[in-house]
Design an enzyme around this catalytic site. Structure first.
Site, PDB file in Angstrom:
ATOM      1  N   LYS A 117       0.827  -1.214   0.000  1.00 22.43           N
ATOM      2  CA  LYS A 117       0.000   0.000   0.000  1.00 22.43           C
ATOM      3  C   LYS A 117       0.853   1.253   0.000  1.00 22.43           C
ATOM      4  O   LYS A 117       0.454   2.273  -0.548  1.00 22.43           O
ATOM      5  CB  LYS A 117      -0.980  -0.014   1.178  1.00 22.43           C
ATOM      6  N   LYS A 199      -5.623 -10.207  -8.437  1.00 24.60           N
ATOM      7  CA  LYS A 199      -6.936 -10.571  -7.896  1.00 24.60           C
ATOM      8  C   LYS A 199      -7.983  -9.498  -8.174  1.00 24.60           C
ATOM      9  O   LYS A 199      -7.662  -8.313  -8.284  1.00 24.60           O
ATOM     10  CB  LYS A 199      -6.842 -10.881  -6.399  1.00 24.60           C
ATOM     11  N   LYS A 202     -12.007  -4.446  -5.190  1.00 19.21           N
ATOM     12  CA  LYS A 202     -12.982  -3.336  -5.211  1.00 19.21           C
ATOM     13  C   LYS A 202     -12.363  -2.067  -5.772  1.00 19.21           C
ATOM     14  O   LYS A 202     -12.982  -1.320  -6.499  1.00 19.21           O
ATOM     15  CB  LYS A 202     -13.379  -2.929  -3.783  1.00 19.21           C
TER      16      LYS A 202
HETATM   17  N1  AQP Z   1     -10.552 -11.568  -5.594  1.00 20.47           N
HETATM   18  C1  AQP Z   1     -10.826 -12.204  -4.477  1.00 20.47           C
HETATM   19  N2  AQP Z   1     -11.021 -13.550  -4.490  1.00 20.47           N
HETATM   20  C2  AQP Z   1     -11.316 -14.215  -3.366  1.00 20.47           C
HETATM   21  N3  AQP Z   1     -11.457 -13.617  -2.161  1.00 20.47           N
HETATM   22  C3  AQP Z   1     -11.292 -12.285  -2.086  1.00 20.47           C
HETATM   23  N4  AQP Z   1     -11.367 -11.410  -1.069  1.00 20.47           N
HETATM   24  C4  AQP Z   1     -11.114 -10.169  -1.532  1.00 20.47           C
HETATM   25  N5  AQP Z   1     -10.872 -10.205  -2.857  1.00 20.47           N
HETATM   26  C5  AQP Z   1     -10.970 -11.510  -3.233  1.00 20.47           C
HETATM   27  C6  AQP Z   1     -11.692 -11.774   0.296  1.00 20.47           C
HETATM   28  O1  AQP Z   1     -12.761 -10.959   0.724  1.00 20.47           O
HETATM   29  C7  AQP Z   1     -12.676 -10.759   2.132  1.00 20.47           C
HETATM   30  C8  AQP Z   1     -12.965  -9.341   2.460  1.00 20.47           C
HETATM   31  O2  AQP Z   1     -11.940  -8.575   1.949  1.00 20.47           O
HETATM   32  P1  AQP Z   1     -11.839  -7.054   2.347  1.00 20.47           P
HETATM   33  O3  AQP Z   1     -13.038  -6.369   1.888  1.00 20.47           O
HETATM   34  O4  AQP Z   1     -11.527  -6.900   3.786  1.00 20.47           O
HETATM   35  O5  AQP Z   1     -10.565  -6.495   1.633  1.00 20.47           O
HETATM   36  P2  AQP Z   1      -9.658  -6.930   0.492  1.00 20.47           P
HETATM   37  O6  AQP Z   1      -9.154  -8.324   0.581  1.00 20.47           O
HETATM   38  O7  AQP Z   1      -8.608  -5.894   0.436  1.00 20.47           O
HETATM   39  O8  AQP Z   1     -10.660  -6.840  -0.722  1.00 20.47           O
HETATM   40  P3  AQP Z   1     -10.489  -5.969  -2.001  1.00 20.47           P
HETATM   41  O9  AQP Z   1     -11.719  -6.158  -2.794  1.00 20.47           O
HETATM   42  O10 AQP Z   1      -9.202  -6.268  -2.708  1.00 20.47           O
HETATM   43  O11 AQP Z   1     -10.471  -4.508  -1.405  1.00 20.47           O
HETATM   44  P4  AQP Z   1      -9.490  -3.291  -1.715  1.00 20.47           P
HETATM   45  O12 AQP Z   1      -9.594  -3.045  -3.182  1.00 20.47           O
HETATM   46  O13 AQP Z   1     -10.042  -2.148  -0.908  1.00 20.47           O
HETATM   47  O14 AQP Z   1      -8.104  -3.695  -1.275  1.00 20.47           O
HETATM   48  C9  AQP Z   1     -11.303 -11.244   2.561  1.00 20.47           C
HETATM   49  O15 AQP Z   1     -11.452 -12.475   3.248  1.00 20.47           O
HETATM   50  C10 AQP Z   1     -10.567 -11.461   1.266  1.00 20.47           C
HETATM   51  O16 AQP Z   1      -9.663 -12.560   1.334  1.00 20.47           O
END
Ligand code: AQP
Length: 333
Positions: A117, A199, A202
């Site tokens: 980050k 991956k 969001k």
């Molecule tokens: N692409 C993915 N495939 C499978 N699992 C995923 N998770 C996130 N992306 C994928 C799982 O979702 C849960 C919640 O995640 P989070 O919202 O706390 O944050 P994150 O992992 O950082 O999700 P994002 O979408 O990638 O958010 P940003 O863009 O803000 O960084 C977790 O259990 C994660 O493993």
């Protein structure tokens, strides 16, 4: 430590955008099932963590309420599960401060997420980004959680929470349950539709790469039709076919079919037929949840009443742990 009969699971979600199909298939769907599997689940929206990256205030509020409504629409049962908004339980910040004082600079600097980050947001390498593992440890330890469901890439977060808990317990006796990572049995990892090597996220700048759980059917169809595949046409799982592998993973997760069954179903049909079929399956999966979601968000008073009523339930548990920790370190109660 609390004497709980059921094993407790703690999970928190960042509300930095609308949930993606990755969040849904990789985490949320499995977490909702855990409440039926005899676990005591405590879930929350990590809005304080979201602040480590600059947010538009009105959007953060919107995404938080949206995420809350989405989990309710998915069937989260508040008679079994506590589901709250992190900033409404101030004990998280209080314990995080204590834990900051029991965490070493060196161990924080080794965290992959901090490195990633800070590279991505080089203009805002704030102290919160650096010390977020202490807040995350507080999130987990306050509830004496036995398990934290994580993707393989997130094990490091639970490991540092364990190290901090063991260090604290080593000095003061058994204050915290030492949590274990729970790697989900069916944890599909969903990749970006535009770059299947990274991956689905969001906050992806290319919104064609991610399917938002609130996307309408036309948008879902369009995004899948444009999904990056390879120069071949055979629907087969294999090396160098990351785009197709990802689509097969999504189709398998949504329909429950095995990869062999999928290969047989699309033998001789090519990507032109496969991509819309994946889209249709995703549309059908999301449709009933989207319908319930729309009803829930339309009733603002209900939504507000619901999340407000959950915070004291979480707080009752959190406060017990915090008081114990404060007493142990010598703070006047
Ligand atoms: N692409 C993915 N495939 C499978 N699992 C995923 N998770 C996130 N992306 C994928 C799982 O979702 C849960 C919640 O995640 P989070 O919202 O706390 O944050 P994150 O992992 O950082 O999700 P994002 O979408 O990638 O958010 P940003 O863009 O803000 O960084 C977790 O259990 C994660 O493993």
């Amino acid at each position: 430590m609390e004497n709980q009969e059921k094993k407790r699971i703690l999970s928190m979600y960042q509300c930095t955008g609308t949930f993606t199909l990755g969040n849904y298939l990789g985490a949320l769907r499995n977490h909702i099932k855990l409440q039926e599997e005899g676990y005591d689940c405590v879930y929350a929206l990590a809005d304080l963590h979201a602040l480590t990256v600059r947010q538009v205030p009105a959007e953060l509020r919107k995404y938080t309420k949206e995420a809350y409504a989405w989990l309710l629409a998915m069937g989260l049962d508040l008679s079994k599960t506590i589901f709250f908004i992190q900033s409404q339980v101030p004990e998280h910040c209080q314990l995080a401060w204590l834990l900051n004082c029991y965490t070493q600079f060196g161990e924080l600097s080794r965290m992959t997420q901090f490195k990633d980050k800070s590279a991505k947001h080089a203009d805002n390498i704030n102290a919160g980004l650096f010390t977020y593992p202490c807040l995350m440890a507080a999130d987990i330890l306050l509830y004496q959680a036995d398990y934290v469901p994580v993707g393989a890439d997130q094990k490091q977060h639970v490991e540092i929470a364990r190290d901090i808990a063991e260090r604290f317990n080593g000095i003061y006796g058994d204050v915290f349950t030492v949590p274990e990572p729970m790697i989900p049995k069916h944890g599909a990892r969903v990749m970006s539709l535009q770059n299947p090597l990274s991956k689905m996220s969001k906050s992806d700048e290319n919104q064609n790469g991610n399917i938002s759980v609130l996307d309408d059917p036309d948008t879902i169809m369009r995004k899948f039709k444009r999904a990056k595949t390879d120069s071949g046409s055979e629907v087969r799982f294999g090396e160098g076919k990351e785009g197709v592998n990802n689509l097969m993973g999504i189709y398998a997760a949504v329909t429950g079919k095995s990869f062999d069954e999928i290969e047989a179903e699309f033998a001789g049909k090519g990507y032109g037929e496969f991509k819309p079929a994946v889209a249709e399956a995703v549309i059908a999966e999301l449709r009933p949840i989207q319908e319930r979601y729309r009803e829930i968000v339309a009733d603002k008073a209900y939504l507000e009443e619901t999340y407000r009523a959950q915070a004291p339930k979480a707080q009752a548990i959190a406060r017990r742990t915090l008081s114990k920790a404060m007493k142990k370190v010598g703070l006047v109660q």
